[in-house]
Design an enzyme around this catalytic site. Structure first.
Site, PDB file in Angstrom:
ATOM      1  N   ARG A 190       0.883  -1.254   0.064  1.00 40.70           N
ATOM      2  CA  ARG A 190       0.094  -0.112  -0.167  1.00 40.70           C
ATOM      3  C   ARG A 190       0.999   1.187   0.181  1.00 40.70           C
ATOM      4  NH1 ARG A 190      -4.289  -1.830   4.885  1.00 40.70           N
ATOM      5  NH2 ARG A 190      -5.138  -3.530   3.701  1.00 40.70           N
ATOM      6  N   ASP A 224       2.138   5.099  -0.403  1.00 36.08           N
ATOM      7  CA  ASP A 224       1.792   6.233   0.183  1.00 36.08           C
ATOM      8  C   ASP A 224       1.464   7.211  -1.023  1.00 36.08           C
ATOM      9  OD1 ASP A 224       1.937   5.779   2.758  1.00 36.08           O
ATOM     10  OD2 ASP A 224       3.673   6.520   3.018  1.00 36.08           O
ATOM     11  N   ARG A 255      11.369   5.309   3.844  1.00 28.58           N
ATOM     12  CA  ARG A 255      11.642   6.594   3.682  1.00 28.58           C
ATOM     13  C   ARG A 255      12.452   7.392   4.900  1.00 28.58           C
ATOM     14  NH1 ARG A 255       5.565   8.983   2.916  1.00 28.58           N
ATOM     15  NH2 ARG A 255       6.908  10.847   3.155  1.00 28.58           N
TER      16      ARG A 255
END
Length: 269
Positions: free
Chosen positions: A60, A62, A210
């Site tokens: 999933r 972002d 990230r």
């Protein structure tokens, strides 16, 4: 995949490899008041199938994150699949915006699950390391005007290898019951103005890549050191780490399964 069978079930589960530019979308997952990749794909498939279709992805992503080879699965008409696999490549692509393309497809068992059967995932993060931003790569890289020390970043990256607790680089909202993951490969390479961080693991925590990139950039900028990054990982405290890198430099690259991968299926019809 083309064997005729008069006793075909009504539905056939298929795996599709999807490439998308994440810039115009609010992530993969369907949302009530925002444009998502999942909802856009489901709408295109419904035009082919004539009824509701659920598309499930290996990850999933972002808002703003891209995919080079996302694996998804869906249940479609078995008879249509037998007549023409191209309905689920060229057909669905004709109903999709140009920012989303199906680039590979195959039949899978009815119990195949793109997310839960995934044995490993790979991501790539791209940094534009130049004093001026790029007009061409604005939404494909994180612009970093300060020259980065790539060797120091590589040294810091080695502290992430293997199975360990990655609490220090998980998001505060991560709901995973355990922060232990196994990173198989992690490289930092530079070609011209582009620095590429590539990472593969058995699974990832929310914002793990990230946050990893944010900390490696801190090392590259001289705000931190490889030893300090190692201490951060050992301390397991996310609040002491660097800021999260922006989404638009991140790409979902591959999903690995027992007998195939999303990269290997590119071009398969």
């Amino acid at each position: 995949m083309n064997t005729a069978n008069s006793d075909l079930p009504e539905k056939q589960r298929i795996a599709m490899v999807v490439e998308f530019d994440g810039q115009p979308f609010h992530g993969w997952q369907q949302q009530n008041n925002a444009c998502s990749v999942q909802a856009t794909m489901q709408e295109a498939l419904q035009r082919i199938e004539g009824g509701s279709v659920v598309v499930t992805a290996a990850g999933r992503t972002d808002a703003g994150v891209h995919a080079e080879a996302m694996m998804v699965h869906a249940d479609v008409s078995a008879s249509r699949w037998q007549r023409s696999h191209l309905a689920y490549v060229h057909g669905i692509n004709s109903f999709l915006p140009l920012q989303i393309r199906v680039i590979g497809v195959r039949a899978v068992d009815a119990n195949f699950h793109a997310r839960f059967d995934c044995r490993g995932r790979s991501y790539r993060y791209q940094i534009w390391n130049r004093s001026t931003a790029s007009a061409l790569h604005r939404w494909q890289h994180w612009w970093m005007p300060k020259t980065l020390d790539v060797e120091a970043m590589r040294e810091a990256a080695q502290h992430c290898m293997g199975r360990q607790d990655f609490s220090a680089i998980r998001a505060s909202g991560c709901q995973a019951s355990s922060a232990t993951r196994c990173i198989h490969t992690l490289t930092v390479e530079q070609s011209g103005h582009c620095i590429t961080i590539s990472v593969s693991a058995d699974a990832f925590l929310y914002h793990m890549v990230r946050n990893l990139v944010g900390n490696l950039v801190d090392v590259g900028c001289g705000r931190s050191t490889p030893d300090a990054f190692a201490a951060l990982l050992a301390g397991k405290d996310r609040s002491l780490g660097a800021a999260t890198a922006p989404a638009h430099g991140l790409y979902f690259v591959d999903a690995q399964y027992d007998d195939f991968s999303s990269q290997a299926l590119i071009g398969s019809f």
